[in-house]
Each structure stands twice: as C-alpha cells, then as structure tokens.
Design a protein around this motif. Sequence first.
Motif, PDB file in Angstrom:
ATOM      1  N   ARG A   1       0.951  -0.940  -0.286  1.00 60.07           N
ATOM      2  CA  ARG A   1      -0.154  -0.243   0.034  1.00 60.07           C
ATOM      3  C   ARG A   1       0.985   1.186  -0.196  1.00 60.07           C
ATOM      4  NH1 ARG A   1      -4.283   2.345   4.923  1.00 60.07           N
ATOM      5  NH2 ARG A   1      -5.111   3.987   3.123  1.00 60.07           N
ATOM      6  N   HIS A   2       0.902   2.265  -0.955  1.00 61.51           N
ATOM      7  CA  HIS A   2       1.978   3.432  -1.102  1.00 61.51           C
ATOM      8  C   HIS A   2       1.674   3.884   0.556  1.00 61.51           C
ATOM      9  CE1 HIS A   2      -2.257   5.747   0.550  1.00 61.51           C
ATOM     10  NE2 HIS A   2      -2.976   5.120  -0.485  1.00 61.51           N
ATOM     11  N   GLY A   3       2.279   4.913   0.753  1.00 58.91           N
ATOM     12  CA  GLY A   3       2.642   5.762   1.350  1.00 58.91           C
ATOM     13  C   GLY A   3       1.643   6.703   1.862  1.00 58.91           C
ATOM     14  N   GLU A   4       1.312   6.910   3.724  1.00 62.33           N
ATOM     15  CA  GLU A   4       0.484   8.038   4.047  1.00 62.33           C
ATOM     16  C   GLU A   4       0.336   9.658   3.187  1.00 62.33           C
ATOM     17  OE1 GLU A   4      -0.219   9.180   7.979  1.00 62.33           O
ATOM     18  OE2 GLU A   4       1.762  10.859   7.530  1.00 62.33           O
ATOM     19  N   ALA A   5      -0.921  10.061   2.808  1.00 63.51           N
ATOM     20  CA  ALA A   5      -0.628  10.689   1.989  1.00 63.51           C
ATOM     21  C   ALA A   5      -1.620  11.775   2.872  1.00 63.51           C
ATOM     22  CB  ALA A   5      -1.778   9.863   0.593  1.00 63.51           C
ATOM     23  N   GLN A   6      -1.039  13.009   1.792  1.00 61.30           N
ATOM     24  CA  GLN A   6      -2.361  14.238   3.048  1.00 61.30           C
ATOM     25  C   GLN A   6      -3.762  13.678   1.785  1.00 61.30           C
ATOM     26  OE1 GLN A   6      -0.653  18.058   1.142  1.00 61.30           O
ATOM     27  NE2 GLN A   6       1.682  17.461   1.903  1.00 61.30           N
ATOM     28  N   ASN A   7      -4.380  14.635   3.318  1.00 56.61           N
ATOM     29  CA  ASN A   7      -5.721  14.206   3.214  1.00 56.61           C
ATOM     30  C   ASN A   7      -7.031  15.699   1.925  1.00 56.61           C
ATOM     31  OD1 ASN A   7      -6.566  12.260   5.086  1.00 56.61           O
ATOM     32  ND2 ASN A   7      -6.497  14.109   7.032  1.00 56.61           N
ATOM     33  N   PHE A   8      -5.931  16.764   1.607  1.00 53.92           N
ATOM     34  CA  PHE A   8      -7.012  17.052   0.218  1.00 53.92           C
ATOM     35  C   PHE A   8      -5.791  17.187  -0.533  1.00 53.92           C
ATOM     36  CE2 PHE A   8      -8.846  17.797   4.885  1.00 53.92           C
ATOM     37  CZ  PHE A   8      -9.715  18.245   4.803  1.00 53.92           C
TER      38      PHE A   8
ATOM     39  N   LEU B   1       1.853  12.137  -1.485  1.00 50.24           N
ATOM     40  CA  LEU B   1       2.120  11.981  -0.072  1.00 50.24           C
ATOM     41  C   LEU B   1       3.413  12.812   1.399  1.00 50.24           C
ATOM     42  CD1 LEU B   1       5.555   9.080  -0.510  1.00 50.24           C
ATOM     43  CD2 LEU B   1       3.102   8.525  -0.186  1.00 50.24           C
ATOM     44  N   THR B   2       2.878  11.976   2.273  1.00 52.11           N
ATOM     45  CA  THR B   2       3.211  13.239   3.804  1.00 52.11           C
ATOM     46  C   THR B   2       5.175  13.043   3.807  1.00 52.11           C
ATOM     47  OG1 THR B   2       2.844  11.810   5.503  1.00 52.11           O
ATOM     48  CG2 THR B   2       0.721  13.066   5.078  1.00 52.11           C
ATOM     49  N   ALA B   3       5.472  14.163   4.653  1.00 58.69           N
ATOM     50  CA  ALA B   3       7.191  13.727   4.725  1.00 58.69           C
ATOM     51  C   ALA B   3       6.779  11.804   4.856  1.00 58.69           C
ATOM     52  CB  ALA B   3       7.441  14.557   5.387  1.00 58.69           C
ATOM     53  N   ARG B   4       5.744  12.087   6.022  1.00 61.17           N
ATOM     54  CA  ARG B   4       6.444  10.818   7.221  1.00 61.17           C
ATOM     55  C   ARG B   4       5.734   9.972   6.156  1.00 61.17           C
ATOM     56  NH1 ARG B   4       1.898   8.517  11.565  1.00 61.17           N
ATOM     57  NH2 ARG B   4       2.437   6.701  12.042  1.00 61.17           N
ATOM     58  N   GLY B   5       4.857   9.691   5.500  1.00 61.54           N
ATOM     59  CA  GLY B   5       4.386   8.216   4.501  1.00 61.54           C
ATOM     60  C   GLY B   5       6.307   8.418   2.899  1.00 61.54           C
ATOM     61  N   GLU B   6       6.483   9.311   2.838  1.00 66.58           N
ATOM     62  CA  GLU B   6       8.281   9.404   2.137  1.00 66.58           C
ATOM     63  C   GLU B   6       9.147   8.495   3.297  1.00 66.58           C
ATOM     64  OE1 GLU B   6      11.515  12.224   0.138  1.00 66.58           O
ATOM     65  OE2 GLU B   6       9.176  12.424   0.087  1.00 66.58           O
ATOM     66  N   SER B   7       9.231   8.951   4.584  1.00 69.88           N
ATOM     67  CA  SER B   7       9.612   8.247   5.406  1.00 69.88           C
ATOM     68  C   SER B   7       9.622   6.730   5.644  1.00 69.88           C
ATOM     69  CB  SER B   7       9.863   9.648   6.577  1.00 69.88           C
ATOM     70  OG  SER B   7      10.508   8.095   7.423  1.00 69.88           O
ATOM     71  N   HIS B   8       8.225   6.416   5.374  1.00 73.80           N
ATOM     72  CA  HIS B   8       7.964   5.048   5.857  1.00 73.80           C
ATOM     73  C   HIS B   8       8.642   4.399   4.952  1.00 73.80           C
ATOM     74  CE1 HIS B   8       4.808   5.622   9.542  1.00 73.80           C
ATOM     75  NE2 HIS B   8       6.300   5.632  10.168  1.00 73.80           N
ATOM     76  N   SER B   9       7.909   4.808   3.505  1.00 67.24           N
ATOM     77  CA  SER B   9       8.071   4.180   1.795  1.00 67.24           C
ATOM     78  C   SER B   9       9.957   3.480   2.029  1.00 67.24           C
ATOM     79  CB  SER B   9       7.588   5.444   0.781  1.00 67.24           C
ATOM     80  OG  SER B   9       6.139   5.277   0.651  1.00 67.24           O
ATOM     81  N   GLU B  10      10.793   4.535   1.969  1.00 64.67           N
ATOM     82  CA  GLU B  10      12.180   4.617   2.387  1.00 64.67           C
ATOM     83  C   GLU B  10      12.133   3.333   3.070  1.00 64.67           C
ATOM     84  OE1 GLU B  10      14.489   7.455   2.710  1.00 64.67           O
ATOM     85  OE2 GLU B  10      13.408   9.206   1.655  1.00 64.67           O
ATOM     86  N   GLN B  11      11.658   3.425   4.530  1.00 64.32           N
ATOM     87  CA  GLN B  11      11.880   2.291   5.462  1.00 64.32           C
ATOM     88  C   GLN B  11      11.551   1.437   5.194  1.00 64.32           C
ATOM     89  OE1 GLN B  11       9.505   0.884   9.340  1.00 64.32           O
ATOM     90  NE2 GLN B  11      10.313   3.452   9.626  1.00 64.32           N
ATOM     91  N   MET B  12      10.970   1.164   4.673  1.00 68.96           N
ATOM     92  CA  MET B  12      10.509  -0.149   3.662  1.00 68.96           C
ATOM     93  C   MET B  12      10.768  -0.603   2.884  1.00 68.96           C
ATOM     94  SD  MET B  12       7.666  -0.871   6.224  1.00 68.96           S
ATOM     95  CE  MET B  12       6.807  -2.844   5.229  1.00 68.96           C
ATOM     96  N   ALA B  13      11.515   0.087   1.955  1.00 64.96           N
ATOM     97  CA  ALA B  13      11.775  -0.386   0.536  1.00 64.96           C
ATOM     98  C   ALA B  13      13.269  -0.558   1.035  1.00 64.96           C
ATOM     99  CB  ALA B  13      12.537   0.896   0.166  1.00 64.96           C
ATOM    100  N   ILE B  14      13.665  -0.414   2.447  1.00 61.97           N
ATOM    101  CA  ILE B  14      14.999  -0.790   2.837  1.00 61.97           C
ATOM    102  C   ILE B  14      15.060  -2.175   3.707  1.00 61.97           C
ATOM    103  CG2 ILE B  14      17.201  -0.343   5.025  1.00 61.97           C
ATOM    104  CD1 ILE B  14      16.550   2.311   4.050  1.00 61.97           C
ATOM    105  N   GLN B  15      13.851  -2.209   4.362  1.00 62.12           N
ATOM    106  CA  GLN B  15      13.982  -3.736   4.642  1.00 62.12           C
ATOM    107  C   GLN B  15      13.593  -4.531   3.675  1.00 62.12           C
ATOM    108  OE1 GLN B  15      10.229  -3.238   7.500  1.00 62.12           O
ATOM    109  NE2 GLN B  15       9.860  -5.298   7.735  1.00 62.12           N
ATOM    110  N   LEU B  16      12.868  -3.962   3.143  1.00 59.07           N
ATOM    111  CA  LEU B  16      12.312  -5.449   0.708  1.00 59.07           C
ATOM    112  C   LEU B  16      13.760  -5.740   0.712  1.00 59.07           C
ATOM    113  CD1 LEU B  16      10.359  -7.194  -0.663  1.00 59.07           C
ATOM    114  CD2 LEU B  16      10.124  -4.527  -2.150  1.00 59.07           C
ATOM    115  N   THR B  17      14.630  -4.277   0.652  1.00 57.43           N
ATOM    116  CA  THR B  17      15.836  -5.097  -0.086  1.00 57.43           C
ATOM    117  C   THR B  17      17.049  -6.068   0.534  1.00 57.43           C
ATOM    118  OG1 THR B  17      16.607  -2.889   0.019  1.00 57.43           O
ATOM    119  CG2 THR B  17      18.604  -4.306  -0.110  1.00 57.43           C
TER     120      THR B  17
END
Length: 157
Positions: free
Chosen positions: A7-14, A23-39
Amino acid sequence: MRIYIMRHGEAQNFAPSDAERPLTARGESHSEQMAIQLTSQLSDGLDMVWVSPYLRAQQTWQAMAGHLPEPKRLMTVEEITPYGQAEEVAAYLKAVIAVERPETVLIVSHLPLVGYLTAELAPGLQPPMFRTSAIAALDYQPDDEEVEFLWQANPEG
C-alpha cells in the motif's frame, strides 16, 4: 517466485482530486524504511514493478527506488487504482507471470485493492488490513498456481 503487494505511503487528506493526493513527509519516510527492509529479500534483484498512476503511489515508488535494485521492468498500471477489481488484476498478473516468468514482482497500490488482491491470490485468506506503506509477501508457483502467504510487514513509528 515472490509477489510483494504494497500500500502506498501516508498521503495528505486534501488535493484537487483523490488521484492527486501527495505523500506526507511521514509517508515518504515510511516508504523508504520499507524499501530498506525489502532489500534484504531481493538477493536476485527486482524483475517487475507495477505502480498505480495515482500521485501518492508514484511518489511511494520514487521514495523506494533509490534503496532497491533497479527493476528490469517498471510499469504504471491503470488497473491498480483504489477502484481496481481484484479478480481482474489477479488474472492479469498471473497471465503476465506465465509469459514473462519474473522471479519478483512488486505492486504499489491502494486500499481496498491491496487487501482484496492478496486474498484473491491466496484463496482461503481473509483480506488482510494494510496500514500505509505496509507490504505483504506471497510465494507463488506459476506452474500450479499454488500460493503461500509468507508475511506482512508494517513501518515502525
């Protein structure tokens, strides 16, 4: 072979439309975190990536791309928006796998499709809930279409 459904990262509501929610900054950060885990799961690289055309999914892939092996094939797939039909996407995915024989496929999509697609591919499984940036891994045997749900991971924080 492995199928990773994300599922995509956290996105802004509007935004002007649902498709344009960034994406929010948190959504971008979490997506990077998951990419590192997936590697750690991708010792043989990444064969195919399917990304929804919606901005938040495209940005999720962009946040991940620098941390993952470059995919042999990157596709924007119109059918994997929030309104995609799990049965049709599963049939299309199985057909592509049967012809192209990738070892790894990553799909970056949305609720509710990610849960329904996971359950469609793994009969008998209840559609799992996906937090933003969550990834589920399935082992898929193309010759007999046997599927095993392996794990689901969520970002921390």
